[in-house]
Every structure is written in C-alpha cells, then in structure tokens.
Design a protein around this motif. Structure first.
Motif, PDB file in Angstrom:
ATOM      1  N   ALA A 187      34.939  37.528  32.896  1.00  0.00           N
ATOM      2  CA  ALA A 187      36.310  37.590  32.391  1.00  0.00           C
ATOM      3  C   ALA A 187      36.419  38.531  31.196  1.00  0.00           C
ATOM      4  O   ALA A 187      37.364  39.326  31.095  1.00  0.00           O
ATOM      5  CB  ALA A 187      36.787  36.191  32.008  1.00  0.00           C
ATOM      6  N   LEU A 200      38.508  42.150  30.925  1.00  0.00           N
ATOM      7  CA  LEU A 200      39.557  42.543  29.984  1.00  0.00           C
ATOM      8  C   LEU A 200      39.427  44.011  29.581  1.00  0.00           C
ATOM      9  O   LEU A 200      40.420  44.656  29.229  1.00  0.00           O
ATOM     10  CB  LEU A 200      39.499  41.658  28.733  1.00  0.00           C
ATOM     11  CG  LEU A 200      39.869  40.186  28.923  1.00  0.00           C
ATOM     12  CD1 LEU A 200      39.646  39.418  27.628  1.00  0.00           C
ATOM     13  CD2 LEU A 200      41.321  40.044  29.367  1.00  0.00           C
ATOM     14  N   GLU A 259      43.378  34.906  38.358  1.00  0.00           N
ATOM     15  CA  GLU A 259      42.979  34.250  37.116  1.00  0.00           C
ATOM     16  C   GLU A 259      42.648  32.779  37.330  1.00  0.00           C
ATOM     17  O   GLU A 259      41.708  32.246  36.736  1.00  0.00           O
ATOM     18  CB  GLU A 259      44.092  34.389  36.074  1.00  0.00           C
ATOM     19  CG  GLU A 259      44.357  35.820  35.619  1.00  0.00           C
ATOM     20  CD  GLU A 259      45.229  36.601  36.590  1.00  0.00           C
ATOM     21  OE1 GLU A 259      45.468  37.791  36.347  1.00  0.00           O
ATOM     22  OE2 GLU A 259      45.681  36.005  37.601  1.00  0.00           O
ATOM     23  N   SER A 268      39.347  32.595  39.231  1.00  0.00           N
ATOM     24  CA  SER A 268      38.292  33.009  38.318  1.00  0.00           C
ATOM     25  C   SER A 268      37.928  31.879  37.359  1.00  0.00           C
ATOM     26  O   SER A 268      36.760  31.699  37.004  1.00  0.00           O
ATOM     27  CB  SER A 268      38.730  34.235  37.525  1.00  0.00           C
ATOM     28  OG  SER A 268      38.958  35.332  38.387  1.00  0.00           O
ATOM     29  N   ALA A 269      38.926  31.116  36.936  1.00  0.00           N
ATOM     30  CA  ALA A 269      38.654  29.971  36.063  1.00  0.00           C
ATOM     31  C   ALA A 269      37.797  28.933  36.769  1.00  0.00           C
ATOM     32  O   ALA A 269      36.958  28.270  36.142  1.00  0.00           O
ATOM     33  CB  ALA A 269      39.966  29.349  35.597  1.00  0.00           C
TER      34      ALA A 269
END
Length: 424
Positions: free
Chosen positions: A378, A382, A50, A53-54
């Motif tokens: 992203a 989900l 995460e 990915s940010a």
C-alpha cells in the motif's frame, strides 16, 4: 565421525525434503496467492481495490500475531497437529476468498488464511529443520527455504491458469484437495519424528558435535526483562523487517512496472528473478564458511539488492537503449537477495542466541517482519502517482535496503565491543 553402517540412515535430510514441500505449498498458497486473489475478487465482485487490498493486509497482519506465538502452540498441541491445522485453515480461508459475498466474509476468510499459512511459513520451516542440524544447518535451511521460491515459480502462474479455466471456487477446491492430504501425510510420517526419538544426533554424527567456535561469543542468553531491550534482537528484527519491507513493496508492483518495457516477457522476467532467488540462497547456504559473520553476509546480500534497485532506477529514468539490459541486470541482482532476506536472519539468531532463546527469537523477528511488510504494497502504491515509470519506488527500495544494512551493522558493532571488553 559418520553414522555406523548398521545404524538407520540419518532422518534429517528427509525432514528437509518434507519441509521443502511444505514451504512450496505455504508460500505458493499463502504468500504468492493473495496478489492473484485480489485481482480475482475485484473482477468477480466489483468491490474497490482499496477494500480488497485491506483484506490482503489483514491476511498478513493476523499471521504476524499468530507466528509470534508459534512456539507456544507447538508446546500445547504438537508440531504435527499445528502443521495440519494450519494447512486446513489456509485451504478453508482461500475457499472463503473465492466465495465471499460480503466484505465481512472476505475479512473472515483473510483471518483464516492468514492464521493458517504461518504454520507453513518461515518460522515453521526453521522450527522443523533446526533440531536436526548444527554444523550443516545453513545448507539444510537453505534447501528447505528454496521450497518457498519454487512455490512462487509454480503457484503464481498456476493460480492464474486455474482461476481462468475453472473459476476461483473450483480452483481453490482443487488446490486444497492436493495440499491438505500431502501436508497431512508429511505431518504424520515425517514431522512426528525427532532426533531423540530415533536416537540420532544433529547432522547425522555418531556423537553430538560442539557448536562452531565462531558462534560461541555471541551465543549468550537474553537478559532479564523485556526481550526488546536486547540490542542484538532489536537490530536483527529491524534489519529483517526493513529488508522485507523494501522487497515485498517493490515485488508487489514490479510486474506492472515491467510490462510497458517488456510486454508479455514481463512474466518470464519475474520468473527469472525467482530463479535468481534460489541461486542466491543456495550459494550462501553451501558456501558460507562456518566462521563467517552472518550479519556481514546479510549486509552483502542486501547490498546486491540495493545495486539492483539502483540499476532498475537508472534504466527507467535513462530510457533509450539502456532500458532492456538495465532492467534485466537490475532484476537479476535484486532477485539474488530475495531468498536470503528470509533465511539469513534465523541463522543469525541461532548464532547469537542460546538454543533455547533462539526458539523464541526466530518467531519474534519473523512476526515483526511480516507485520511491517503487510503495509509495504500500500505504501509503495501511494508512490505510483509520483512517477509513472516507478522511479520513486526503486529509490525508496534502495533507501530502505540501505537502512537494513545499517541495522545489521549496528547490532554487529555493539556485540563486538561488548565481547572485546568483557570476554568470557
């Protein structure tokens, strides 16, 4: 009327060739590189997916902010210098990805790489090629944008091989050592030239050709006030943003979705989709009539992609003997529209806005699209937990592609009504 034999050859096609190479580096390093960098950074540092990915999202978001101001940078510094600085920032940023020892260093690297790559991206390609062509602009831009697809075909496996064999830092240095001098030479030898400076006219004609009659009704200046009040600009930006959101969101996860069914051949299948992108863009560039409504062409391209998404959905949901042919056919149809999602909106802008306004509109719509698709991986991610085989992802892609078609048609219908009721 063609250029007289005594005149120098038309320089525009050299600009197209140089821009093709620029796009191959720009997309190969700045667009197709970050997904590979994400895996390499996580493997090296153990940081959460995460978090990395940010950083990828930050890379694309800062690029969106910069590309919106690209015309201003060109006026202040000149096209050759901005292009060279972009390549330098991109190379420096990628090296930062490779050696970052703390999260803040990774995000600083993302800011540098995101700032740099847009000077080699879609808006830059349009700015470099457009002054040289009018009548043959779709074909010229199509050829130049095909460098982006070639960049994906070459750099995606190349990054994986270099990082696996040399390590990420040496791989970044090796690519930078090639990219920087090549882009620098192109900037110095090609991008410093202008049609006016060489005494040449667009398309290599002996005299400037008038704009195609089909484009004349739409080529109206932006109204006073905020540009986003203009329906043409709003619907064009929405259509491009929605199309790219569906495309990038699905592409980010497509490889891993194909592996269970295709195994090692998943990489070849993805390469086939990129080849289909080149074929789709080339077909539109060379065969689209001058009188064609370019919004309708964009709708047709997205409709083909929508059909591909639905075929992929049917293949993974149905199972059985249909899986393999359904996946391959769906991937081919989806791939045919990949390139057009980037190259057609600038062509629409150049047909519907005056030349002066189009130079501002193209960076705006590119920035909007990039700001939207930065979040797509992203959001699509989900949905991976909803259906393990990816049914929800394919369905979402189809729905968003349908919305993109609606956006393009909304702008076209309103423009037609305005023109029919108030012709010039």
């Amino acid at each position: 009327m063609t250029t007289p034999a005594s005149s120098p050859p038309f320089f525009g096609w050299r600009v197209v060739a140089a821009t093709f190479v620029l796009a191959a580096f720009g997309w190969g390093v700045g667009f197709y590189g970050p997904p590979v960098f994400l895996h390499a950074v996580v493997a090296r540092t153990g940081w959460p997916v995460e978090l990395v990915s940010a950083a990828v999202t930050a890379h694309f978001l800062v690029g969106a902010a910069v590309v919106a101001n690209l015309p201003r940078l060109y006026r202040a510094l000149g096209v050759p210098l901005v292009t060279s600085l972009g390549a330098g920032l991109l190379g420096f940023g990628v090296l930062g990805w490779a050696v970052a020892a703390a999260p803040w260093q990774l995000f600083a690297a993302a800011l540098a790489s995101g700032t740099g790559w847009v000077a080699m991206g879609a808006a830059a390609v349009n700015a470099l090629v457009a002054p040289w062509f009018e009548r043959r602009r779709p074909a010229a831009l199509g050829l130049a944008y095909n460098g982006a697809s070639l960049g994906g075909m070459v750099f995606s496996p190349l990054w994986a091989a270099l990082i696996g064999g040399l390590g990420f830092p040496l791989a970044a240095l090796a690519v930078g050592a090639v990219m920087l001098p090549v882009v620098g030479l192109l900037a110095a030898l090609v991008f410093t030239r202008t049609p006016e400076g060489l005494g040449q006219h667009p398309d290599g004609e002996a005299a400037a050709m008038p704009a195609p009659a089909a484009a004349a009704p739409a080529a109206r200046p932006l109204p006073a006030g905020p540009p986003w009040r203009d329906r043409r600009l709003l619907t064009l930006a929405a259509g491009m943003a929605l199309g790219l959101f569906a495309q990038i969101g699905l592409l980010a996860h497509l490889f891993s979705l194909l592996v269970p069914a295709l195994g090692a051949a998943a990489g070849l299948a993805m390469g086939g989709a990129t080849l289909a992108a080149i074929l789709g863009r080339s077909a539109v560039s060379w065969w689209m009539p001058a009188w064609a409504d370019r919004r309708h062409v964009a709708c047709l391209s997205h409709a083909v992609q929508l059909a591909g998404s639905l075929l992929l959905l049917a293949a993974v949901a149905g199972g059985g003997a249909w899986v393999l042919p359904g996946l391959l056919l769906g991937l081919a149809l989806f791939g045919l529209g990949i390139g057009n999602a980037t190259s057609l909106p600038p062509l629409i802008a150049q047909g519907e806005f005056t030349a002066q306004d189009a130079r501002r509109v193209v960076p705006w719509i590119v920035a909007t699209g990039q700001a939207c698709y930065a979040f797509a991986p992203a959001i699509f991610g989900l949905l991976r937990g909803v259906a393990e085989r990816g049914e929800a992802l394919f369905l979402l892609a189809a729905l968003v592609q349908a919305a993109a078609i609606g956006a393009f048609l909304a702008g076209q219908r309103r423009w037609r009504m305005e023109w029919d009721s108030n012709p010039r």
